[in-house]
Design an enzyme around this catalytic site. Structure first.
Site, PDB file in Angstrom:
ATOM      1  N   LYS A 186       5.880  -4.494  -4.173  1.00 52.65           N
ATOM      2  CA  LYS A 186       7.330  -4.357  -4.069  1.00 52.65           C
ATOM      3  C   LYS A 186       7.820  -4.340  -2.625  1.00 52.65           C
ATOM      4  CE  LYS A 186      11.308  -3.520  -6.052  1.00 52.65           C
ATOM      5  NZ  LYS A 186      11.888  -4.706  -6.671  1.00 52.65           N
ATOM      6  N   ASN A 192      -1.518   2.153   5.648  1.00 54.22           N
ATOM      7  CA  ASN A 192      -0.655   1.080   5.160  1.00 54.22           C
ATOM      8  C   ASN A 192      -0.259   0.275   6.402  1.00 54.22           C
ATOM      9  OD1 ASN A 192       2.849   1.069   4.217  1.00 54.22           O
ATOM     10  ND2 ASN A 192       1.367  -0.551   4.082  1.00 54.22           N
ATOM     11  N   GLY A 193      -0.597  -1.014   6.411  1.00 58.14           N
ATOM     12  CA  GLY A 193      -0.258  -1.837   7.571  1.00 58.14           C
ATOM     13  C   GLY A 193      -1.406  -2.753   7.916  1.00 58.14           C
ATOM     14  N   LYS A 197      12.218 -15.608 -10.475  1.00 52.35           N
ATOM     15  CA  LYS A 197      11.960 -14.549 -11.464  1.00 52.35           C
ATOM     16  C   LYS A 197      10.887 -15.011 -12.439  1.00 52.35           C
ATOM     17  CE  LYS A 197      13.240 -11.983  -9.916  1.00 52.35           C
ATOM     18  NZ  LYS A 197      13.931 -11.616  -8.745  1.00 52.35           N
ATOM     19  N   GLU A 256      16.877 -18.329  -7.715  1.00 53.83           N
ATOM     20  CA  GLU A 256      16.519 -16.964  -8.106  1.00 53.83           C
ATOM     21  C   GLU A 256      15.944 -16.945  -9.530  1.00 53.83           C
ATOM     22  OE1 GLU A 256      15.894 -14.317  -6.767  1.00 53.83           O
ATOM     23  OE2 GLU A 256      16.192 -12.747  -8.233  1.00 53.83           O
ATOM     24  N   GLU A 299       7.263 -15.420 -10.734  1.00 51.74           N
ATOM     25  CA  GLU A 299       6.560 -14.225 -10.263  1.00 51.74           C
ATOM     26  C   GLU A 299       6.063 -13.326 -11.390  1.00 51.74           C
ATOM     27  OE1 GLU A 299       8.880 -11.569  -7.768  1.00 51.74           O
ATOM     28  OE2 GLU A 299      10.677 -12.045  -8.881  1.00 51.74           O
ATOM     29  N   TRP A 346      -2.802  -2.753  -1.603  1.00 56.57           N
ATOM     30  CA  TRP A 346      -2.523  -4.188  -1.743  1.00 56.57           C
ATOM     31  C   TRP A 346      -3.339  -4.845  -0.648  1.00 56.57           C
ATOM     32  CZ3 TRP A 346      -0.539  -8.209   1.189  1.00 56.57           C
ATOM     33  CH2 TRP A 346      -0.135  -9.343   0.482  1.00 56.57           C
ATOM     34  N   CYS A 362       0.831  -1.190   0.000  1.00 58.64           N
ATOM     35  CA  CYS A 362       0.000   0.000   0.000  1.00 58.64           C
ATOM     36  C   CYS A 362       0.875   1.254   0.000  1.00 58.64           C
ATOM     37  CB  CYS A 362      -0.936   0.097   1.208  1.00 58.64           C
ATOM     38  SG  CYS A 362      -2.081  -1.265   1.346  1.00 58.64           S
ATOM     39  N   ARG A 364       3.934  -0.465  -4.805  1.00 54.61           N
ATOM     40  CA  ARG A 364       3.663  -0.972  -3.453  1.00 54.61           C
ATOM     41  C   ARG A 364       2.337  -1.722  -3.360  1.00 54.61           C
ATOM     42  NH1 ARG A 364       6.831   1.570   0.390  1.00 54.61           N
ATOM     43  NH2 ARG A 364       5.366   0.964   1.997  1.00 54.61           N
ATOM     44  N   HIS A 396      17.125 -37.346  -6.497  1.00 53.51           N
ATOM     45  CA  HIS A 396      16.434 -37.774  -5.278  1.00 53.51           C
ATOM     46  C   HIS A 396      14.942 -37.441  -5.320  1.00 53.51           C
ATOM     47  CE1 HIS A 396      20.235 -38.852  -3.478  1.00 53.51           C
ATOM     48  NE2 HIS A 396      20.711 -37.677  -3.848  1.00 53.51           N
TER      49      HIS A 396
HETATM   50  C1  F6R Z   1      11.348 -11.012  -5.891  1.00 50.82           C
HETATM   51  C2  F6R Z   1      11.275  -9.982  -4.896  1.00 50.82           C
HETATM   52  C3  F6R Z   1      10.900 -10.356  -3.505  1.00 50.82           C
HETATM   53  C4  F6R Z   1      11.742  -9.556  -2.511  1.00 50.82           C
HETATM   54  C5  F6R Z   1      11.279  -9.831  -1.073  1.00 50.82           C
HETATM   55  C6  F6R Z   1      12.147  -9.124  -0.060  1.00 50.82           C
HETATM   56  O1  F6R Z   1      11.729 -10.505  -7.119  1.00 50.82           O
HETATM   57  O2  F6R Z   1      11.488  -8.840  -5.171  1.00 50.82           O
HETATM   58  O3  F6R Z   1      11.042 -11.730  -3.290  1.00 50.82           O
HETATM   59  O4  F6R Z   1      13.084  -9.911  -2.665  1.00 50.82           O
HETATM   60  O5  F6R Z   1       9.967  -9.419  -0.930  1.00 50.82           O
HETATM   61  O6  F6R Z   1      12.121  -7.748  -0.260  1.00 50.82           O
HETATM   62  P1  F6R Z   1      13.242  -6.790   0.306  1.00 50.82           P
HETATM   63  O7  F6R Z   1      14.518  -7.160  -0.333  1.00 50.82           O
HETATM   64  O8  F6R Z   1      12.777  -5.431  -0.047  1.00 50.82           O
HETATM   65  O9  F6R Z   1      13.280  -7.033   1.788  1.00 50.82           O
END
Ligand code: F6R
Length: 614
Positions: free
Chosen positions: A609, A101-102, A491, A487, A494, A75, A2, A27, A510
């Site tokens: 984000k 936000n929260g 990517k 990773e 998501e 969000w 948010c 956000r 396994h």
């Molecule tokens: C994936 C991604 C998330 C963040 C995670 C932690 O692409 O961006 O998995 O890595 O939410 O976020 P931060 O690094 O901001 O604590």
């Protein structure tokens, strides 16, 4: 999660609020709304499901005049994303509006108590409880808005950043925070409020970061005042922003994600600048030097992080163990905080976070500090909650990351962790000069090597056409590149919504090998390293079962070129820094597949984000 914006001054609030919401859309983007007090002292609230563009369309023929306003992009946590649950929420009289936000954890108890007093609720949200509570206190105690907000916040358990407007106080906005970020921007005769500085930067570079339990009283005609929830005035610490507007724009790229992938030669340059010289093996990290005893004498290092940052942490673990010879544990912050961990003042905790606002990471830090551990942060966002909560730290300095999928922050985190491992190794005398020189040389050459690797873009774009509509992917890697496999898979899933799993290559036999058939492509990360021969066997095991293989290999690898279906060649690099280079083709592959599928890569469904809720 948010985003909040607020404005009070001498201009029309609407345009500033909408522009601010666009900046904060990363956000959360399932609904949005604005509340503006118009010149006739009416509170006009408009909200709609969907993105900020939908809100703008909705507001087209509405009265949006007025110079005091608050806005929100959501969000969803409590209640599905719809017009009613969208913020701002308003009180029974319609005079007070609030954005939040929260999460208000005890909202049910508060709601029942208010219902007994006759309050009727329109939405399913926890936020509406807060605005109704503020009005209830204001009316029944006959107190000021500020006192009502203070008293209401004392009743609340949970996390919040809020902004409140009230037609009884049309020249005031109240902001408050606890565990969710809030920044006040001080302009010339105007004041801004936002979840981060990005909506403010166009108007002023003077900001104040609110601390937990602080309330900002923003009045059109008076200087900013900050008090605690217990009504104690606090000193106002004004910071100057070092952020430019161009960093927040796409710069000709179709998506922020692609821009951020292509920025990596520069962001890695910025990340190492001033920390390793033009030659030699010395690494200078002021945070390490100023706290040398915590690295020299640490019995153990625990790294806490979430998501992509957790993957960087896994690479950091190998680097620190290898170079500084300190035992390292890596924990998901969300698990760590509830695991009753055994921590002592001899432990050093490293918290990694791009946003610096991740609620679980912040809680893990607070727990570690309570146990007396020294906490070091590796953050991107300057002045963020985690950067301020840690004892010391190193910024990755890769600039604002706006695409929801983390790309340049990941490579920045791995680069900082490499320098951190070297700095610790140099302090502890566990790394030989020539070994350190090999790694610092490699770090210096990273921008050039990334530039070369980015040339794979066209080839990967074509390749992505073959795999656009598959349903599952497997990613395999070993050693330093096992986390790269995790990773790469993250990517892809998501942003393209294709199910993908990352595995250590040798673990395949396994269990996951049962999945392999002609419908399951496998991405194998196989640069020339110690385990190269072994990973060739893993590729053969996939091929023998009819699976197709995309292999990321070192330039000139003929052996793998003969057995894999596709090879993506990266330049030769030392094993310890190969995850930075390997991540480039994996980011591009995920990006192009998602674009071909028609997905919104910068704002994937259900994600945000900054994960500021549990
Ligand atoms: C994936 C991604 C998330 C963040 C995670 C932690 O692409 O961006 O998995 O890595 O939410 O976020 P931060 O690094 O901001 O604590």
């Amino acid at each position: 999660m948010c985003g909040i914006v607020g404005y009070i001054g001498n201009r029309d609030a609407y345009d500033i609020l909408i522009k601010g919401l666009h900046r904060l859309e990363y956000r959360g983007y399932d609904s949005a709304g604005v509340a503006i007090i118009d010149p006739d002292n009416r509170l006009n609230i408009y909200k709609s499901r969907g993105k900020v563009d939908d809100l703008e369309n909705f507001c087209q023929s509405k009265n949006v005049s007025g110079s005091t306003g608050i806005a929100h992009t959501r969000w969803a946590t409590h209640g599905e994303p719809n017009d009613i649950n969208a913020h701002p929420h308003y009180s029974a009289s319609g005079k007070i509006a609030l954005v939040h936000n929260g999460t208000i954890e005890n909202y049910n108890v508060l709601k029942e108590a208010l219902q007994l007093q006759g309050c009727v609720f329109k939405s399913e949200t926890d936020t509406e409880v807060l605005v109704q509570l503020i009005e209830y206190i204001k009316t029944s105690n006959r107190c000021t808005l500020v006192d009502a907000v203070r008293e209401a916040l004392k009743e609340v358990i949970g996390a919040y950043a809020i902004a409140v407007v009230d037609t009884d106080n049309p020249d005031t906005i109240i902001g408050a925070r606890k565990s969710s970020p809030l920044v006040v921007g001080i302009g010339d005769g105007e004041t801004f409020l936002a979840s981060d500085a990005t909506p403010i930067i166009d108007y002023t570079d003077k900001v104040v970061y609110l601390n937990d339990d602080e309330i900002a009283i923003i009045n059109r005609n008076q200087d900013l005042k900050i008090i605690t929830v217990d009504n104690v005035p606090t000193t106002i610490d004004i910071h100057t922003l070092r952020l430019s507007v161009s960093q927040l724009e796409k710069g000709g790229y179709p998506h922020f994600m692609l821009k951020e992938i292509f920025e990596q030669p520069r962001t890695i340059h910025d990340c190492i600048r001033g920390r390793i010289g033009n030659s030699g093996s010395k690494v200078t990290l002021s945070g390490v030097l100023e706290n040398r005893e915590h690295f020299q004498n640490a019995h153990r290092i625990i790294i806490v992080a979430c998501g992509t940052s957790w993957h960087a942490a896994l690479i950091g673990k190998r680097l620190i163990q290898e170079i500084a010879r300190i035992p390292v544990e890596v924990e998901y912050a969300s698990e760590f905080r509830y695991s009753n961990p055994i921590l002592t003042p001899n432990d050093t905790v490293i918290a990694i976070s791009q946003s610096g606002e991740t609620a679980d990471t912040l809680a893990a830090i607070q727990m570690a500090k309570k146990c007396g551990a020294f906490v070091y942060g590796v953050c991107n966002v300057v002045g963020s909650s985690i950067a301020r909560a840690t004892d010391s730290g190193t910024y990755i300095h890769v600039g604002p990351e706006i695409g929801v999928a983390s790309t340049k922050a990941f490579t920045g985190q791995v680069t900082v962790l490499t320098m951190l491992a070297l700095a610790m190794g140099q302090l502890r005398g566990t790394v030989k000069d020539e070994e350190a020189a090999k790694i610092t040389d490699a770090l210096r050459s990273l921008p050039k090597l990334i530039r070369q690797t980015l040339k794979l873009n066209d080839e990967i774009e074509k390749l992505s056409g073959i795999y656009t509509y598959v349903h599952n992917f497997l990613y395999l890697g070993r050693g330093y590149n096992y986390p790269s496999a995790l990773e790469g898979a993250l990517k892809l899933k998501e942003i393209s919504y294709i199910h993908a799993e990352g595995y250590p290559a040798a673990e395949m036999k396994h269990g996951p090998i049962a999945l392999i058939d002609h419908e399951l492509p496998t991405v194998v990360i196989a640069p020339n390293d110690e385990l190269h021969e072994k990973i060739i066997s893993n590729i053969q095991q996939v091929k023998a079962r009819g699976g197709s293989v995309i292999a990321v290999v070192t330039k000139g690898d003929k052996t793998i070129a003969e057995i894999a279906d596709h090879t993506l060649e990266i330049p030769e690099v030392p094993e310890s820094i190969s995850p930075v280079i390997v991540s480039i083709p994996l980011q591009l592959l995920a990006y192009h597949i998602a674009v071909k599928k028609g997905c919104n890569v910068d704002m994937p469904r259900n994600l945000a984000k900054s994960v500021t809720v549990e």
